[in-house]
Design a protein around this motif. Structure first.
Motif, PDB file in Angstrom:
ATOM      1  N   GLY A 133       0.806  -1.211   0.000  1.00 31.97           N
ATOM      2  CA  GLY A 133       0.000   0.000   0.000  1.00 31.97           C
ATOM      3  C   GLY A 133       0.837   1.257   0.000  1.00 31.97           C
ATOM      4  O   GLY A 133       2.042   1.242  -0.258  1.00 31.97           O
ATOM      5  N   VAL A 134       0.200   2.353   0.351  1.00 31.96           N
ATOM      6  CA  VAL A 134       0.850   3.652   0.299  1.00 31.96           C
ATOM      7  C   VAL A 134       1.982   3.748   1.312  1.00 31.96           C
ATOM      8  O   VAL A 134       3.009   4.381   1.065  1.00 31.96           O
ATOM      9  CB  VAL A 134      -0.188   4.772   0.524  1.00 31.96           C
ATOM     10  N   VAL A 135       1.810   3.109   2.465  1.00 30.76           N
ATOM     11  CA  VAL A 135       2.854   3.121   3.494  1.00 30.76           C
ATOM     12  C   VAL A 135       3.332   1.687   3.702  1.00 30.76           C
ATOM     13  O   VAL A 135       2.533   0.808   4.048  1.00 30.76           O
ATOM     14  CB  VAL A 135       2.329   3.691   4.830  1.00 30.76           C
ATOM     15  N   PRO A 136       4.624   1.417   3.461  1.00 33.94           N
ATOM     16  CA  PRO A 136       5.122   0.051   3.599  1.00 33.94           C
ATOM     17  C   PRO A 136       4.819  -0.533   4.973  1.00 33.94           C
ATOM     18  O   PRO A 136       4.815   0.164   5.992  1.00 33.94           O
ATOM     19  CB  PRO A 136       6.633   0.222   3.389  1.00 33.94           C
ATOM     20  N   GLY A 507      11.924  10.629   3.433  1.00 34.60           N
ATOM     21  CA  GLY A 507      11.326   9.303   3.389  1.00 34.60           C
ATOM     22  C   GLY A 507      11.136   8.801   1.970  1.00 34.60           C
ATOM     23  O   GLY A 507      11.419   7.629   1.661  1.00 34.60           O
ATOM     24  N   LEU A 508      10.650   9.669   1.084  1.00 38.00           N
ATOM     25  CA  LEU A 508      10.454   9.271  -0.319  1.00 38.00           C
ATOM     26  C   LEU A 508      11.785   8.976  -0.990  1.00 38.00           C
ATOM     27  O   LEU A 508      11.889   8.032  -1.782  1.00 38.00           O
ATOM     28  CB  LEU A 508       9.712  10.379  -1.071  1.00 38.00           C
ATOM     29  N   ARG A 509      12.841   9.760  -0.672  1.00 40.05           N
ATOM     30  CA  ARG A 509      14.161   9.502  -1.243  1.00 40.05           C
ATOM     31  C   ARG A 509      14.713   8.163  -0.756  1.00 40.05           C
ATOM     32  O   ARG A 509      15.291   7.395  -1.521  1.00 40.05           O
ATOM     33  CB  ARG A 509      15.109  10.652  -0.884  1.00 40.05           C
ATOM     34  N   PHE A 510      14.522   7.879   0.546  1.00 38.31           N
ATOM     35  CA  PHE A 510      14.997   6.629   1.126  1.00 38.31           C
ATOM     36  C   PHE A 510      14.311   5.425   0.463  1.00 38.31           C
ATOM     37  O   PHE A 510      14.966   4.444   0.092  1.00 38.31           O
ATOM     38  CB  PHE A 510      14.711   6.641   2.632  1.00 38.31           C
ATOM     39  N   MET A 511      12.998   5.513   0.299  1.00 36.31           N
ATOM     40  CA  MET A 511      12.261   4.387  -0.289  1.00 36.31           C
ATOM     41  C   MET A 511      12.649   4.169  -1.748  1.00 36.31           C
ATOM     42  O   MET A 511      12.718   3.041  -2.226  1.00 36.31           O
ATOM     43  CB  MET A 511      10.757   4.626  -0.155  1.00 36.31           C
ATOM     44  N   ARG A 512      12.902   5.240  -2.481  1.00 36.28           N
ATOM     45  CA  ARG A 512      13.317   5.094  -3.877  1.00 36.28           C
ATOM     46  C   ARG A 512      14.710   4.476  -3.953  1.00 36.28           C
ATOM     47  O   ARG A 512      14.972   3.591  -4.775  1.00 36.28           O
ATOM     48  CB  ARG A 512      13.308   6.483  -4.551  1.00 36.28           C
ATOM     49  N   LYS A 513      15.611   4.940  -3.058  1.00 43.88           N
ATOM     50  CA  LYS A 513      16.984   4.453  -3.089  1.00 43.88           C
ATOM     51  C   LYS A 513      17.062   2.963  -2.833  1.00 43.88           C
ATOM     52  O   LYS A 513      17.833   2.244  -3.476  1.00 43.88           O
ATOM     53  CB  LYS A 513      17.818   5.211  -2.041  1.00 43.88           C
ATOM     54  N   PHE A 514      16.250   2.471  -1.927  1.00 42.66           N
ATOM     55  CA  PHE A 514      16.308   1.058  -1.564  1.00 42.66           C
ATOM     56  C   PHE A 514      15.198   0.217  -2.230  1.00 42.66           C
ATOM     57  O   PHE A 514      14.992  -0.943  -1.872  1.00 42.66           O
ATOM     58  CB  PHE A 514      16.252   0.907  -0.045  1.00 42.66           C
ATOM     59  N   GLY A 515      14.502   0.825  -3.197  1.00 39.51           N
ATOM     60  CA  GLY A 515      13.527   0.073  -3.972  1.00 39.51           C
ATOM     61  C   GLY A 515      12.316  -0.369  -3.185  1.00 39.51           C
ATOM     62  O   GLY A 515      11.653  -1.354  -3.549  1.00 39.51           O
ATOM     63  N   ILE A 516      12.010   0.348  -2.112  1.00 37.00           N
ATOM     64  CA  ILE A 516      10.847  -0.022  -1.299  1.00 37.00           C
ATOM     65  C   ILE A 516       9.555   0.326  -2.037  1.00 37.00           C
ATOM     66  O   ILE A 516       8.582  -0.408  -1.985  1.00 37.00           O
ATOM     67  CB  ILE A 516      10.912   0.679   0.071  1.00 37.00           C
ATOM     68  N   ARG A 517       9.556   1.441  -2.750  1.00 36.26           N
ATOM     69  CA  ARG A 517       8.401   1.821  -3.570  1.00 36.26           C
ATOM     70  C   ARG A 517       8.840   2.773  -4.670  1.00 36.26           C
ATOM     71  O   ARG A 517       9.940   3.278  -4.633  1.00 36.26           O
ATOM     72  CB  ARG A 517       7.300   2.473  -2.727  1.00 36.26           C
TER      73      ARG A 517
END
Length: 517
Positions: A133-136, A507-517
């Protein structure tokens, strides 16, 4: 008039009784081979169409509540019943459309293939798909496929059984009901197939049959539908598409074609000739995907033309309820007159008839010979307009680029065929043609019979597709069920928005960097 033994008065009464009709009007359905009337087919009024939709909606609520496996079990039984009664359906198709028995039997096989495919594929296609979903970790989103409701299905006379039952099959398995309007000329065989669905255990009322001319009830069918499936002319398709758009419902429109075939220099004529004969003259040329334009290089034109004309002259044409004829009748006298008008116009403007070009009243009122033309010029009707009969034309080209340009010089884009020994080169040519179906070393069956892949048209040959996953998904709406395990999306009243923005960006940068979303 001597009908096949299976076509009894009792059967005819049963089939006509399946039509929703209170209008008191009828259509004189004839045996095509003789032109003699078989029966008066009941006609539906707009009010009858509305009654049919009401009945289908009531049954659809029950059908959609059944587990998918239970619906599939019905179709497994239907498949077996169709194997049992395929030749009876072929009898009815021959009576109504005049097609050769070989083609009538093969048409029943199309429904068998589509049914078998979706029996196997539906659990995968309709399976719910869960996503993050929107929030892992604390949210999920699930795609749920929901049947649209009741489908308005309008089928033509040239392949009535296939375009009715094959197009209805994925809609039904997905949980929909159907209001089905076959062409008046070809209703009986379709009604027999619907009867087999009921014999297999489908809820009564789920598939409703209405009959009538398009101007009389077509608008009411679209007006009450949740989705429309139409096969027919481009002109009618435009009307249906416009009304569907006004009603904000989806539609699939499989329309006309002026389909080209290119013979490359390395093609094996021992394979090309019989394959092209089949592609040009199957179903007496009454197929949206049949070949009406043949392009041959100047070097091979003479050899190809001689052999192709000889093969066309060898086609056995007759009015028989057995497997001996290669080709049967056109569907009606008006259709024969349309073919004659195209050929006569071409001849008057300088075309050469290499073989055929004449009606065969000795066989029946709607018979027409396999016809091959050359010396076609752009001012002739059949140069650009779909003829839809046992007529094809031979053209020459100097280069492959010219052949591709000529093949693409049409408003249509349904089917194309390329023949050559070098498969990689032939496929490369095929990919340059603007058509939804490309066949390499085959006329049309290789693509159309591949039920796992979608089949549709480019340009004015249609909108949407049948077969494949898309052929079932189009009959569904997607529901997004999102679950939030812990409320983390709301911000308290005293939120420091400067910090909030900074944290959100990090948070959005972190998730993109590690492929979370």
């Amino acid at each position: 008039m001597t009908l096949p033994a299976s076509v009894t008065p009792e059967l005819l009464a049963k089939l006509t009784g399946m039509v929703v009709s209170t209008s008191g009007r009828s259509y004189p359905l004839t045996e095509v081979y003789t032109g003699e009337k078989v029966l008066d087919l009941p006609q539906s009024s707009p009010e009858d169409v509305e009654t049919a939709y009401a009945g289908a909606r009531k049954a659809q609520a029950v059908w959609a509540s059944w587990p998918l496996k239970q619906r599939i079990d019905v179709m497994k039984r239907f498949h077996e019943l169709l194997l049992r009664d395929g030749l009876i359906i072929a009898d009815l198709m021959q009576v109504e459309t005049g097609k050769a028995r070989r083609m009538a039997f093969e048409e029943t096989c199309d429904v068998l293939m589509v049914t078998s495919h979706y029996i196997k594929a539906a659990p995968r296609i309709l399976k719910e798909k869960k996503h993050g979903g929107v929030v892992p970790l604390v949210s999920t989103s699930t795609e749920v496929r929901v049947p649209k409701g009741v489908i308005g299905l309008i089928s033509p006379w040239n392949f009535p059984f296939a375009t009715s039952l094959s197009d209805a099959m994925p809609a039904l398995i997905a949980g929909n009901g159907v209001v089905l309007k076959p062409d008046n000329k070809s209703t009986l065989n379709v009604a027999y197939g619907v009867g087999l669905l009921y014999e297999a255990g489908m809820p009564q009322g789920l598939v409703q049959i209405v009959c009538g001319e398009g101007p009389d009830i077509g608008s009411t069918i679209v007006e009450n539908a949740d989705f429309v499936m139409f096969t027919g002319s481009t002109a009618t398709g435009r009307v249906i598409g416009a009304q569907a758009g006004q009603n904000l419902i989806g539609c699939t429109l499989e329309l006309g074609g002026k389909n080209p075939l290119i013979v490359l220099d390395d093609a094996n004529l021992d394979e090309v000739i019989p394959g092209t004969i089949m592609a040009a003259f199957l179903n007496t040329g009454q197929a949206c995907m049949h070949i009406e334009r043949i392009y041959v290089s100047e070097q091979r034109k003479d050899e190809f033309t001689q052999r192709f004309v000889e093969a066309a002259q060898a086609i056995g044409v007759d009015a028989k309820y057995d497997f001996s004829p290669d080709m049967g009748s056109l569907v009606s006298v008006p259709q024969r007159e349309r073919i004659e008008s195209h050929v006569d116009d071409a001849v008057a403007k300088g075309a050469t008839v290499l073989t055929g070009g004449k009606a065969r009243p000795d066989l029946g009122p709607a018979f027409y010979e396999p016809t091959v033309l050359t010396d076609i010029t752009p001012d002739m009707i059949l140069a650009k307009t779909e003829t839809f009969g046992p007529v094809t034309s031979i053209y020459t080209y100097k280069t492959v680029d010219e052949a591709v340009a000529l093949a693409n010089d049409t408003d249509y884009g349904l089917n194309a065929s390329v023949w050559g020994k070098d498969l990689k080169a032939a496929e490369a040519v095929g990919r340059r043609i603007e058509a939804g179906n490309i066949n390499i070393n085959d006329g049309l069956a290789a693509s159309y019979a591949s039920k796992k892949s979608t089949s549709g048209g480019f340009k004015t040959s249609g909108v949407g597709s049948r077969h494949g996953d898309a052929g079932m998904l189009k009959y569904t709406d997607v529901q997004n069920v999102a679950v939030l395990k812990k409320q983390v999306l709301s911000n308290p009243p005293d939120t420091d928005w400067t910090k909030q923005v900074d944290q959100t960006v990090k948070g959005l940068r972190f998730m993109r960097k590690f492929g979370i979303r």
